[in-house]
Write a protein that holds these residues in place. Structure first.
Motif, PDB file in Angstrom:
ATOM      1  N   GLU A 155       5.041 -26.823 -39.206  1.00 57.20           N
ATOM      2  CA  GLU A 155       5.667 -26.111 -40.324  1.00 57.20           C
ATOM      3  C   GLU A 155       4.763 -26.125 -41.556  1.00 57.20           C
ATOM      4  OE1 GLU A 155       7.257 -28.708 -38.802  1.00 57.20           O
ATOM      5  OE2 GLU A 155       8.471 -27.490 -37.461  1.00 57.20           O
ATOM      6  N   GLY A 156       3.955 -27.181 -41.704  1.00 54.02           N
ATOM      7  CA  GLY A 156       3.102 -27.298 -42.874  1.00 54.02           C
ATOM      8  C   GLY A 156       2.104 -26.168 -43.022  1.00 54.02           C
ATOM      9  N   VAL A 157       1.843 -25.445 -41.938  1.00 56.12           N
ATOM     10  CA  VAL A 157       0.836 -24.383 -42.000  1.00 56.12           C
ATOM     11  C   VAL A 157       1.420 -23.067 -42.510  1.00 56.12           C
ATOM     12  CG1 VAL A 157      -0.524 -25.424 -40.155  1.00 56.12           C
ATOM     13  CG2 VAL A 157       1.108 -23.620 -39.594  1.00 56.12           C
ATOM     14  N   PHE A 158       2.734 -23.011 -42.709  1.00 59.35           N
ATOM     15  CA  PHE A 158       3.360 -21.772 -43.162  1.00 59.35           C
ATOM     16  C   PHE A 158       3.794 -21.852 -44.612  1.00 59.35           C
ATOM     17  CE2 PHE A 158       4.514 -21.689 -38.514  1.00 59.35           C
ATOM     18  CZ  PHE A 158       3.566 -20.750 -38.174  1.00 59.35           C
ATOM     19  N   MET A 159       3.523 -20.785 -45.382  1.00 58.39           N
ATOM     20  CA  MET A 159       3.990 -20.722 -46.772  1.00 58.39           C
ATOM     21  C   MET A 159       5.386 -20.114 -46.821  1.00 58.39           C
ATOM     22  SD  MET A 159       2.206 -17.430 -48.549  1.00 58.39           S
ATOM     23  CE  MET A 159       0.588 -18.093 -48.698  1.00 58.39           C
ATOM     24  N   GLY A 160       5.782 -19.473 -45.738  1.00 56.63           N
ATOM     25  CA  GLY A 160       7.103 -18.874 -45.661  1.00 56.63           C
ATOM     26  C   GLY A 160       7.289 -18.226 -44.305  1.00 56.63           C
ATOM     27  N   ILE A 161       8.512 -17.794 -44.053  1.00 62.20           N
ATOM     28  CA  ILE A 161       8.827 -17.129 -42.798  1.00 62.20           C
ATOM     29  C   ILE A 161       9.312 -15.724 -43.141  1.00 62.20           C
ATOM     30  CG2 ILE A 161      10.206 -17.203 -40.681  1.00 62.20           C
ATOM     31  CD1 ILE A 161       8.440 -19.688 -40.996  1.00 62.20           C
ATOM     32  N   GLY A 162       8.556 -14.717 -42.715  1.00 56.45           N
ATOM     33  CA  GLY A 162       8.938 -13.340 -42.982  1.00 56.45           C
ATOM     34  C   GLY A 162       9.958 -12.870 -41.958  1.00 56.45           C
ATOM     35  N   GLN A 163      10.942 -12.111 -42.428  1.00 56.16           N
ATOM     36  CA  GLN A 163      11.953 -11.603 -41.505  1.00 56.16           C
ATOM     37  C   GLN A 163      12.013 -10.095 -41.544  1.00 56.16           C
ATOM     38  OE1 GLN A 163      15.864 -13.287 -41.969  1.00 56.16           O
ATOM     39  NE2 GLN A 163      16.734 -11.985 -40.366  1.00 56.16           N
ATOM     40  N   ARG A 164      11.997  -9.492 -40.354  1.00 57.56           N
ATOM     41  CA  ARG A 164      12.167  -8.044 -40.215  1.00 57.56           C
ATOM     42  C   ARG A 164      13.131  -7.865 -39.052  1.00 57.56           C
ATOM     43  NH1 ARG A 164       7.148  -6.660 -39.759  1.00 57.56           N
ATOM     44  NH2 ARG A 164       7.259  -6.970 -37.532  1.00 57.56           N
ATOM     45  N   GLU A 165      14.254  -7.233 -39.299  1.00 55.92           N
ATOM     46  CA  GLU A 165      15.334  -7.177 -38.316  1.00 55.92           C
ATOM     47  C   GLU A 165      15.601  -8.600 -37.820  1.00 55.92           C
ATOM     48  OE1 GLU A 165      12.971  -4.260 -36.708  1.00 55.92           O
ATOM     49  OE2 GLU A 165      13.559  -3.300 -38.572  1.00 55.92           O
ATOM     50  N   ASP A 166      15.482  -8.835 -36.499  1.00 59.64           N
ATOM     51  CA  ASP A 166      15.773 -10.196 -36.026  1.00 59.64           C
ATOM     52  C   ASP A 166      14.503 -10.960 -35.680  1.00 59.64           C
ATOM     53  OD1 ASP A 166      15.103  -8.634 -33.927  1.00 59.64           O
ATOM     54  OD2 ASP A 166      16.828  -9.151 -32.670  1.00 59.64           O
ATOM     55  N   GLN A 167      13.370 -10.439 -36.138  1.00 56.29           N
ATOM     56  CA  GLN A 167      12.097 -11.095 -35.831  1.00 56.29           C
ATOM     57  C   GLN A 167      11.675 -11.989 -36.999  1.00 56.29           C
ATOM     58  OE1 GLN A 167       8.832  -8.394 -35.261  1.00 56.29           O
ATOM     59  NE2 GLN A 167       7.961  -9.621 -33.610  1.00 56.29           N
ATOM     60  N   LEU A 168      11.238 -13.202 -36.676  1.00 59.77           N
ATOM     61  CA  LEU A 168      10.760 -14.142 -37.702  1.00 59.77           C
ATOM     62  C   LEU A 168       9.277 -14.377 -37.479  1.00 59.77           C
ATOM     63  CD1 LEU A 168      13.671 -16.734 -37.622  1.00 59.77           C
ATOM     64  CD2 LEU A 168      13.254 -14.971 -39.335  1.00 59.77           C
ATOM     65  N   ILE A 169       8.484 -14.213 -38.542  1.00 51.99           N
ATOM     66  CA  ILE A 169       7.026 -14.344 -38.448  1.00 51.99           C
ATOM     67  C   ILE A 169       6.561 -15.376 -39.472  1.00 51.99           C
ATOM     68  CG2 ILE A 169       4.823 -13.097 -38.596  1.00 51.99           C
ATOM     69  CD1 ILE A 169       6.686 -11.774 -36.560  1.00 51.99           C
ATOM     70  N   GLY A 170       5.853 -16.390 -39.016  1.00 49.31           N
ATOM     71  CA  GLY A 170       5.320 -17.399 -39.933  1.00 49.31           C
ATOM     72  C   GLY A 170       4.151 -16.841 -40.729  1.00 49.31           C
ATOM     73  N   ILE A 171       4.210 -16.998 -42.056  1.00 52.71           N
ATOM     74  CA  ILE A 171       3.123 -16.534 -42.925  1.00 52.71           C
ATOM     75  C   ILE A 171       2.205 -17.726 -43.184  1.00 52.71           C
ATOM     76  CG2 ILE A 171       2.554 -15.578 -45.190  1.00 52.71           C
ATOM     77  CD1 ILE A 171       5.504 -14.380 -45.048  1.00 52.71           C
ATOM     78  N   LEU A 172       0.970 -17.598 -42.771  1.00 50.59           N
ATOM     79  CA  LEU A 172       0.039 -18.729 -42.813  1.00 50.59           C
ATOM     80  C   LEU A 172      -0.364 -19.098 -44.228  1.00 50.59           C
ATOM     81  CD1 LEU A 172      -2.201 -17.715 -39.811  1.00 50.59           C
ATOM     82  CD2 LEU A 172      -0.538 -19.570 -39.867  1.00 50.59           C
ATOM     83  N   LYS A 173      -0.469 -20.404 -44.449  1.00 45.60           N
ATOM     84  CA  LYS A 173      -0.937 -20.942 -45.719  1.00 45.60           C
ATOM     85  C   LYS A 173      -2.387 -21.380 -45.482  1.00 45.60           C
ATOM     86  CE  LYS A 173       1.948 -24.008 -47.512  1.00 45.60           C
ATOM     87  NZ  LYS A 173       2.485 -25.359 -47.738  1.00 45.60           N
ATOM     88  N   LEU A 174      -3.330 -20.549 -45.902  1.00 47.61           N
ATOM     89  CA  LEU A 174      -4.751 -20.811 -45.604  1.00 47.61           C
ATOM     90  C   LEU A 174      -5.198 -22.173 -46.127  1.00 47.61           C
ATOM     91  CD1 LEU A 174      -6.519 -17.388 -46.202  1.00 47.61           C
ATOM     92  CD2 LEU A 174      -5.741 -18.409 -44.061  1.00 47.61           C
ATOM     93  N   GLU A 175      -4.706 -22.523 -47.310  1.00 50.81           N
ATOM     94  CA  GLU A 175      -5.084 -23.797 -47.920  1.00 50.81           C
ATOM     95  C   GLU A 175      -4.806 -24.960 -46.953  1.00 50.81           C
ATOM     96  OE1 GLU A 175      -6.710 -26.002 -50.848  1.00 50.81           O
ATOM     97  OE2 GLU A 175      -6.384 -23.849 -51.092  1.00 50.81           O
ATOM     98  N   GLU A 176      -3.661 -24.867 -46.289  1.00 51.34           N
ATOM     99  CA  GLU A 176      -3.235 -25.938 -45.398  1.00 51.34           C
ATOM    100  C   GLU A 176      -4.040 -25.926 -44.103  1.00 51.34           C
ATOM    101  OE1 GLU A 176      -1.226 -29.249 -44.970  1.00 51.34           O
ATOM    102  OE2 GLU A 176      -0.953 -27.967 -46.721  1.00 51.34           O
ATOM    103  N   ILE A 177      -4.289 -24.722 -43.578  1.00 57.12           N
ATOM    104  CA  ILE A 177      -4.994 -24.602 -42.312  1.00 57.12           C
ATOM    105  C   ILE A 177      -6.467 -24.959 -42.458  1.00 57.12           C
ATOM    106  CG2 ILE A 177      -5.747 -22.952 -40.566  1.00 57.12           C
ATOM    107  CD1 ILE A 177      -3.235 -21.414 -41.067  1.00 57.12           C
ATOM    108  N   LEU A 178      -7.097 -24.423 -43.498  1.00 60.19           N
ATOM    109  CA  LEU A 178      -8.546 -24.591 -43.639  1.00 60.19           C
ATOM    110  C   LEU A 178      -8.911 -25.830 -44.443  1.00 60.19           C
ATOM    111  CD1 LEU A 178      -9.450 -20.874 -44.316  1.00 60.19           C
ATOM    112  CD2 LEU A 178      -9.591 -22.111 -42.161  1.00 60.19           C
ATOM    113  N   GLY A 179      -7.970 -26.344 -45.215  1.00 59.95           N
ATOM    114  CA  GLY A 179      -8.280 -27.486 -46.069  1.00 59.95           C
ATOM    115  C   GLY A 179      -8.217 -28.818 -45.348  1.00 59.95           C
ATOM    116  N   GLY A 180      -7.856 -28.774 -44.048  1.00 55.21           N
ATOM    117  CA  GLY A 180      -7.649 -30.016 -43.276  1.00 55.21           C
ATOM    118  C   GLY A 180      -8.909 -30.817 -43.067  1.00 55.21           C
TER     119      GLY A 180
END
Length: 142
Positions: A117-142
């Motif tokens: 969950e730490g890699v997502f800045m939020g979860i985008g919703q369109r109809e019933d689909q949920l898409i994780g929005i990546l937080k680059l700082e978290e992914i690349l800053g590791g």
């Protein structure tokens, strides 16, 4: 009231069975797979460097960064070049799906420590689909 995140555009990517998204303003360009020069002794997720019109760009596997094993590249494989801390970094993705916006954006579920969950800045919703929005700082800053 709409949050600014909802008005933003996102690029949706496929990584394995998962779909995630990156804010379009963080994306510099999307290129077809290039030959990557290996960097010895680098972390597993660092695949090497590419020469992008005279700039040397570090290329990482988004699969590895999200804890998935490598898969062979296909014709759909792309390198998404993102801006991160005034540098460009290439992220190898299985497929770039489309540019989109989301009607609703939910805060990421609060996970235990630095989980998936730490890699997502939020979860985008369109109809019933949920898409994780990546937080680059978290992914690349590791």
């Amino acid at each position: 009231m709409m949050s600014t995140l909802q008005k933003e555009q996102y690029i949706e990517l496929a990584v394995g069975q998962e779909t995630c998204a990156i804010r379009i303003e963080e994306v510099h360009e999307i290129i077809k797979m290039l030959s990557i020069t290996d960097i010895p002794f680098s972390r597993n997720e660092v695949k090497g460097v590419v020469n992008l019109r005279g700039k040397v760009v570090c290329v990482m596997s988004l699969r590895n960064l999200l804890g998935m094993p490598d898969e062979p590249h296909t014709r759909a494989t792309r390198i998404v070049v993102v801006r991160y801390r005034d540098e460009f970094v290439g992220l190898i993705v299985d497929k770039v799906n489309k540019v989109t916006t989301y009607g609703e954006i939910h805060p990421p579920s609060s996970g235990q420590g630095r989980g998936r969950e730490g890699v997502f800045m939020g979860i985008g919703q369109r109809e019933d689909q949920l898409i994780g929005i990546l937080k680059l700082e978290e992914i690349l800053g590791g």
